[in-house]
Every structure is written in C-alpha cells, then in structure tokens.
Motif scaffolding. Structure first.
Motif: not given
Length: 448
Positions: A351-365
C-alpha cells in the motif's frame, strides 16, 4: 419512489459516494458518517448531514456497531445502508439495525447467517439442487481434515467456514502440506472472522470465476441480471471484471442464472446478492459462495443492463417490488471494470498511503470512474487501498477493452503509486485480449 425518507450510509470511500448519489437521485436524504481520518472526504461533503463516529481505526469507527446505531438515532434516519466490506455481511449488525426499528438495506440477518457460513452455504446449495465443488464438512482438528482430504484427493483448498472476499483460503498440494498449513489456517480464520472452523474443497486451478447478480423483493420476486467474469485475480482478490463473461456457452450461461435464482428463492433471499461459481474447462459449473451485499464490481452489470442496482436496493428496502420483469432486461454490449488501488506492484503490491497531489480522470463515450478521491485528499493507511473503479462500456468486448486502454492513457495520479500501470500491461496481454483466462492466470503471469 423508494418508501424511504432518510438513510444512514454506514461506510466510506467510493461506495459511500455511490450510495449518497443514489439516495439523492431517488429523492432520499443521505447521512454520512466519518472517522478522524475522513473528516473532509468527498462523501462527507456530498451528504445532507455528516456525523463523526470515532477515531481513524476501523474498529473505533466503521466497525463500531454501537457508534453507528447512535449516529442513526441522532440523525433520525429510517434505514441504514452498509455498502460492502466492514459490517455489510455481519448478521449481528443487521439484527441490531432491525431491533432498533430501522430498515437494513440488505438481506435479512437469517439469510446472512445461512449463506455467511461457507460450509452451511454449500449444504444449502446442494439442497436447492445447485452443484457444488466437491468438499468436506466442517473440520475442527487435524484428524478430521486428514480423513476428508483422503476422500477428496489433492490438490485442495483450506477455507474458513465463516470467510469471504477471498480471505482465509490456503492451497495444499499433499498430506504433509495439509499438516503444516492447517494450524495457521485455523488461526487466521479465528483472527479474521472470530471462528476457527475450516473446511476442505477440491482445487480447480484452471477454472474461471463467474458470478451472477440477483435482486429479490419481499413479494417473492427474484430476478437475475446475468453474469460477470472475475477470473483476473491476485491472491483471490479481483483486479479486473467483465460483463458478460466472454466465450461462455449459452447452456452454461442459462444454467448459471437459473441456479442463482433457484438458490435465492430457496433461502428466501431479499435485496441485492451475488452467487459465485467456478466454471471448469469442460464448462461444468459449481457453486462456491453467495455474497449477501452489493458487490464492488456492480457497475459493469449496471452498464450492460441499464439497471441501477443501488436504486433497486433502496426501492426493495422501502417495500416495493423489483422494478422490472425478467423478460424485460437483456445484456447490451460489454463492460469491463479495472480496480485502481493505491498499491505499488513493483514492491509486492505494498500500500502507498499519502497525499494525492494530482488526479486526472479519463473521459469519453462509455467511460465511468467511480471514486472518492480529490486532489489534496490523503489515502489513509487505516483502510482498503481502493482509489476508484474504471468502468468502460462498448458495443462489444473489443470496443470496451479499447476504451479501457485509452482511459488508462488519460488517467494520472501523483503523490502515490497505483496499479494503473499494471492494468495497462494486462490489457495488452494477448491471452487476456482474446480471453477467457482462468483464476490462476495472473499469478502465473506475474511469477513468470
């Protein structure tokens, strides 16, 4: 209409977000709970009200039955949704909710008891005319296990009678390994489930793991929503799921669905449940267990059938029948779900606990990402490492997998390691692309 007014969401993470959304869509108020670690989490902000229930440790918060019931009373809810994990399959919690005059959004505690003990569930399935993997009754000591093993033959699995979710399972190849492993298996069963009882089951190392989603109401209606293939597993924890199961004969597909409905009817089941099977290379199938809750992988069933499973849970719990007839629901296209965990596959999936400093979600149909994470959130060491579930639908399996590969290219997270890169590799594996694979395929691939 659901018949419910206000629901306590007795869980956290992406499933808590999912339940809050379903409540609001149905016109029901949602009350969240949170531990010290989750004070500013997404589901807390989304809910109509949020109550602090304890310290960061799950034992002091999300597993605290008394604390949850106090929160339910303080919030004046009329129902409790347990989600999955934590207390979702705890019949004592379901009874406590019922005894408090509230609705438990799940099956009756009697059904949880019946299907929660795996040895009892096997006998119940046999009584319902559902085939089971050859196995033993409960084994409380070494001599009982040795006698059972001699009758069944090796290889075998030692399973905790009260187990679930892939926990408490130990493979054994011969009598010496049985003698070596049994004490630790019993100790693990006692530690994890409060019951040291185990049973033996014949191992089917090249079988597929296929499960059937069912919904049942208090009016006697039982419906199935077809099957999911969950064979991509590591240490019996699912990583990738598909609906429908690829390359399954229509006879087996119908047989699985009929068996799942028959079992649910036999035990007087209500609400959402999943009946799990092993399908061998000759396409015989065997019951292994029933999960008496909503499943992590429920979104792929929603994508191929158009049925909102959590909305159906609310509806059933409010006293209404299932909203559709069996003949009116069909599979449309194909869907795949990838579990994105905060784990580092390069370091043994630590496991890699810690702060999420960036989070890009995918999209599209056809792309859906169920998550609880926002930039700045912290992944806690106290809970499960699931960040979210990437769910991709397509007109067929090939398109669903292609959309999943593109979505993985778009997904990005900083501050923590994730399993996304492993999924990128797996979706490019020819054996997975052409399918199907068996339950030991991934471990063989990683070991190779």
């Amino acid at each position: 209409m659901t018949g419910l007014r206000r629901v306590l969401v007795a869980n956290r993470g992406e499933i808590a977000v999912r339940i809050v959304r379903a409540c609001h869509t149905a016109g029901v108020e949602a009350v969240a709970v949170y531990s010290d670690a989750d004070e500013h989490a997404r589901w807390v902000r989304m809910a109509d009200e949020a109550l602090h229930i304890g310290r960061s440790s799950a034992q002091k918060s999300y597993l605290d039955v008394e604390g949850l019931l106090k929160a339910a009373k303080a919030a004046e809810v009329d129902a409790v949704h347990p989600g999955y994990g934590f207390l979702a399959e705890n019949s004592g919690f379901a009874r406590a909710v019922r005894d408090a005059g509230l609705v438990f959004i799940g099956p009756p505690p009697e059904a949880i008891d019946l299907m929660g003990d795996k040895a009892t569930a096997r006998r119940t399935a046999e009584a319902a005319g559902v085939p089971v993997v050859p196995g033993s009754g409960p084994c409380s000591d070494q001599s009982e296990a040795e006698r059972a093993a001699a009758e069944l033959g090796y290889p075998l699995l030692i399973k905790a009678a009260a187990g679930g979710g892939g926990r408490g399972i130990r493979p054994v190849r011969d009598a010496q390994e049985l003698a070596d492993v049994l004490p630790s298996a019993q100790a693990e069963a006692q530690s994890a489930f409060g019951d040291p009882t185990v049973y033996l089951e014949r191992a089917l190392p090249r079988a597929r793991h296929v499960e059937v989603q069912v919904l049942a109401d208090e009016h006697g209606g039982v419906r199935h929503l077809f099957e999911r293939d969950c064979s991509v597993q590591r240490r019996r924890q699912k990583l990738i799921e598909e609906a429908p199961a690829p390359q399954l004969s229509e006879d087996v597909r119908r047989g699985l669905a009929d068996a799942a409905v028959r079992l649910a009817e036999h035990v007087g089941y209500r609400n959402a449940g999943t009946v799990e099977f092993l399908v061998d290379e000759e396409e015989g199938f065997y019951f292994i267990e029933m999960n008496t809750r909503i499943q992590v992988e429920h979104p792929i069933t929603e994508e191929v059938t158009g049925v909102d499973l959590v909305a159906e849970q609310l509806r059933i719990s409010g006293g209404a029948p299932v909203s559709f007839d069996q003949d009116s629901v069909a599979v449309r296209g194909a869907a795949v779900e990838l579990r994105i965990n905060a784990e580092d596959p390069q370091r043994g999936f630590a496991p890699t606990p810690g702060e999420v400093t960036a989070f890009q979600l995918p999209g599209g149909p056809g792309v859906r990402f169920d998550t609880w994470i926002d930039v700045g959130d912290r992944v806690s060491p106290f809970y499960d490492s699931l960040l979210g579930k990437l769910v991709c639908w397509g007109a067929d399996r090939e398109q669903a997998l292609a959309r999943a590969r593109q979505a993985l290219r778009e997904f990005h997270a900083d501050g923590i390691a994730t399993t996304a890169e492993l999924h990128r590799r797996l979706l490019d594996e020819p054996e997975l692309r052409h399918g199907p694979v068996h339950t030991t395929w991934l471990e063989q691939l990683l070991d190779g």
